[in-house]
Enzyme design. Sequence first.
Site, PDB file in Angstrom:
ATOM      1  N   TYR A 113       0.853  -1.193   0.000  1.00 49.19           N
ATOM      2  CA  TYR A 113       0.000   0.000   0.000  1.00 49.19           C
ATOM      3  C   TYR A 113       0.891   1.246   0.000  1.00 49.19           C
ATOM      4  CZ  TYR A 113      -3.560   3.107   2.245  1.00 49.19           C
ATOM      5  OH  TYR A 113      -4.426   4.114   2.578  1.00 49.19           O
ATOM      6  N   ASP A 185      -0.458  -6.989   6.086  1.00 49.89           N
ATOM      7  CA  ASP A 185      -1.626  -6.150   5.856  1.00 49.89           C
ATOM      8  C   ASP A 185      -2.700  -7.058   5.255  1.00 49.89           C
ATOM      9  OD1 ASP A 185      -3.616  -4.440   4.861  1.00 49.89           O
ATOM     10  OD2 ASP A 185      -2.189  -2.858   4.369  1.00 49.89           O
ATOM     11  N   LYS A 210     -12.617  -0.460   5.698  1.00 48.11           N
ATOM     12  CA  LYS A 210     -13.114  -1.107   4.490  1.00 48.11           C
ATOM     13  C   LYS A 210     -14.152  -2.182   4.828  1.00 48.11           C
ATOM     14  CE  LYS A 210      -9.111   0.442   1.933  1.00 48.11           C
ATOM     15  NZ  LYS A 210      -8.617   1.405   2.942  1.00 48.11           N
TER      16      LYS A 210
END
Length: 394
Positions: A113, A185, A210
């Site tokens: 990310y 992650d 999310k």
Amino acid sequence: MDSSSPQEQHADTRLVTSGRDTKAQKGFVNPPVFHGSTVLYPTAEDLHAHRGEFTYGRHGSPTTKAFQETLMALEGPQCAGVGIVPSGLSAISTTLLSVLKAGDHILVVDNIYRPSRNFCNGMLTRYGVETTYFDPMIGAGIDKLFKPNTRAVLVEAPGSQSLEMPDIRAIAEVAHGRGALVIDDNTWATPLYHRSLDQGVDISMQAATKYIGGHSDIMFGTISANAKAWPMIAEGIRLLGVCAGPDDVFLALRGLRTLSVRLAQHHRSGLEMARWLAARPEVARVLHPGLETDPGHAIWKRDFTGASGLFSIVLKPAPQKAVDTMLNTLKLFGMGFSWGGFESLAIPFDCDAYRTATKWAPGGPTLRLHIGLENTDDLKADLDRGFAALKAAM
């Protein structure tokens, strides 16, 4: 299976039943939202000893306890504790600051990310921590990149935007042999579909903004750790003073209760749309580890029990103006960052500027799609109009 034992229950049952005490909640199904900073002590002796289940608002409340117990039940028996922070990026930064010190070295997967990368290149560099990026497909070959001061390995499975699937089991075996922690992650699959703590990961993070939140209306992060790593995470959270607001905690807990049914729909719709797009003449390649043709499919099938609604596509060569025309034509696919909510999204991306260990050359424009909870026939019709606009603009 003995359904009377919480650890033997199915994950969707644990999501509904864990972290609930209806007797303490006066019969209500959900715990109340505790808005508070000060917790009063009944006696001076209790105050001196900090004696009490709850001591200060920043350190937790019955609402946060309910969330933590539920997520721990989902993470599995390897989970020794869950930390709650105000965003996914906060989960990343808090974790790295908790386990690293000046003079350490960290290995980071090259498809991480991008804000995680920015934190490593910015804050960690200023604090004297060295970062080396590695090819996500390196597997056990990562052994060659270790240094005497390598403290941790940070992975993301699958990787952000480009969706390569690292072999976490192979990486973890090497890392633990070298005395390093493995940090994952796990936002894409959540622990519902990927219990990474069971596969050698020491710390599993999520942007609960999310799929756990699920409705695009909160910012939230979680840090789950095994017994080895949890004391470091707990201390880091305490020293940094990070916490999440009570309303976001409640909404995240509410999201957990329905995660199983929502993620199952994202899984089904995502794979259906990925297969449909793979057959489109405008699409050169679909980047989705759940597809049999994907290079990471074997690892996904081995380690995951499902997929989410997030994947990417590589279009055949087209000018940016035509791609923008396609995006502007879409009605059901919104253009916006983040994902994991009920709505479908589409954004263009290009990894070339910030990859350092690998070369990003997909051969055409790339789009990241999130498949929401809309009817897939309607989503196909929307994309069909978008592709028609793409061709007309070329």
